[in-house]
Structure formats: C-alpha cells, structure tokens
Design a protein around this motif. Sequence first.
Motif, PDB file in Angstrom:
ATOM      1  N   SER A 111       0.816  -1.213   0.000  1.00 19.01           N
ATOM      2  CA  SER A 111       0.000   0.000   0.000  1.00 19.01           C
ATOM      3  C   SER A 111       0.848   1.259   0.000  1.00 19.01           C
ATOM      4  O   SER A 111       0.366   2.320  -0.400  1.00 19.01           O
ATOM      5  CB  SER A 111      -0.951   0.017   1.202  1.00 19.01           C
ATOM      6  N   SER A 114       0.925   1.308  -3.909  1.00 16.03           N
ATOM      7  CA  SER A 114      -0.379   1.244  -4.588  1.00 16.03           C
ATOM      8  C   SER A 114      -1.368   2.287  -4.094  1.00 16.03           C
ATOM      9  O   SER A 114      -2.261   2.683  -4.840  1.00 16.03           O
ATOM     10  CB  SER A 114      -0.982  -0.154  -4.445  1.00 16.03           C
ATOM     11  N   TYR A 115      -1.218   2.745  -2.870  1.00 18.71           N
ATOM     12  CA  TYR A 115      -2.137   3.745  -2.317  1.00 18.71           C
ATOM     13  C   TYR A 115      -1.410   5.056  -2.019  1.00 18.71           C
ATOM     14  O   TYR A 115      -1.721   6.094  -2.585  1.00 18.71           O
ATOM     15  CB  TYR A 115      -2.804   3.191  -1.054  1.00 18.71           C
ATOM     16  N   SER A 121      -5.226   7.449  -5.944  1.00 17.51           N
ATOM     17  CA  SER A 121      -5.846   7.310  -4.619  1.00 17.51           C
ATOM     18  C   SER A 121      -6.548   8.597  -4.192  1.00 17.51           C
ATOM     19  O   SER A 121      -7.497   8.559  -3.405  1.00 17.51           O
ATOM     20  CB  SER A 121      -4.804   6.906  -3.572  1.00 17.51           C
ATOM     21  N   THR A 124     -10.041   8.354  -5.417  1.00 20.24           N
ATOM     22  CA  THR A 124     -10.789   7.415  -4.579  1.00 20.24           C
ATOM     23  C   THR A 124     -11.142   8.049  -3.240  1.00 20.24           C
ATOM     24  O   THR A 124     -12.282   7.951  -2.775  1.00 20.24           O
ATOM     25  CB  THR A 124      -9.954   6.138  -4.349  1.00 20.24           C
ATOM     26  N   ARG A 125     -10.178   8.698  -2.616  1.00 20.00           N
ATOM     27  CA  ARG A 125     -10.377   9.284  -1.292  1.00 20.00           C
ATOM     28  C   ARG A 125     -11.386  10.431  -1.323  1.00 20.00           C
ATOM     29  O   ARG A 125     -12.090  10.673  -0.343  1.00 20.00           O
ATOM     30  CB  ARG A 125      -9.054   9.775  -0.731  1.00 20.00           C
TER      31      ARG A 125
END
Length: 169
Positions: A111, A114-115, A121, A124-125
């Motif tokens: 992560s 990937s995050y 991200s 997404t967030r």
Amino acid sequence: MNIAIFGNTNNSLLRYAEGFQKLGHSVRLIINSKDALHRPESLYPEWADNYPHWVFDFSHITESDLLYETELVDDLVHQLTYQVDLAILNDVGPSLACYLKSPHVIFLTGSDVSYSANFDSIVTRSSMWDMDFKCSVRGRRNLRLMTNQVARQRDGIASAAIVTHPARG
C-alpha cells in the motif's frame, strides 16, 4: 550505527530491528498503526502495556496529522532525525524523507506504493465528497494537500539509497 525504523507492516520491520540489535546497532522502531497485525504485541503479548525502550508508539498520529503536518508530527520527525545514521521507512514513512538528515532505505510492502504513492488514490479518497465541498476553498486545499502528500511519498521513494521489498509469498 544508530538506525531509526518507521512502520512495521506485518511485524517485518520489528524482525529487522531485532536483527540489527544482534549485530550491535542501536535501533529505534516507530510504530504507526493501531492494527494488531502491525503491532509488536501480536508477536510479544507481554509487550502490550510496556514496550522496550527502543519501541515508540506513534499510532495516535492520523492520516490528517500527516496531511496537514500538525504539531504532532514534530515529535515523530524528531525520532526519525535525532542522532540517526540511517532511516528505514515503511508504509507512509517515505513521505517523511524530506525531513531526514541521514540516508534512507525504503522497505515497500504494497500500500505504500499502490495507495500512498499513487495519485489515483486521491480520486478514490475524494469520491464521496459533496461537489460543493470539493469546489470550495477548503476542498481544493485538501486536494492540494493530498497531492502534495502523494508527491512526497514518491519523492521519498525516488531519493532512497536503497528500495527493497519482501520476497513474494
């Protein structure tokens, strides 16, 4: 050698800290998660209420504290920089590399790339934010801070002396 280690995904960095100590190095392990899987007491239950002097619990620092670089981050940065010859960074640790005075190694576990180092991200967030908030000054500032955090994570990885990861499986 004085080594500061930030993060402890799956207790793998705890194992490294123990190994470095056996080799005669002074180690400071900084725990940043409340998740039992990433905490020393999941391996050593007797540590639950009494960590050894070389383990520091900074799990009270939130993602927002890191994002806004609140005063809570100051003590964390001090632990990463005071009399440190080498820093090993895991999880969101690479985003703190900009504060280091010593060389650093990045220990990737998933992560953190990937995050935490992925600009996607941010989408997404912020996907559940109300559009009015997203367009507001505060919303735009939050998006800018998130973008800065991802960039710092990526810069920390790129500026490392070594980037490593555990073997697959």
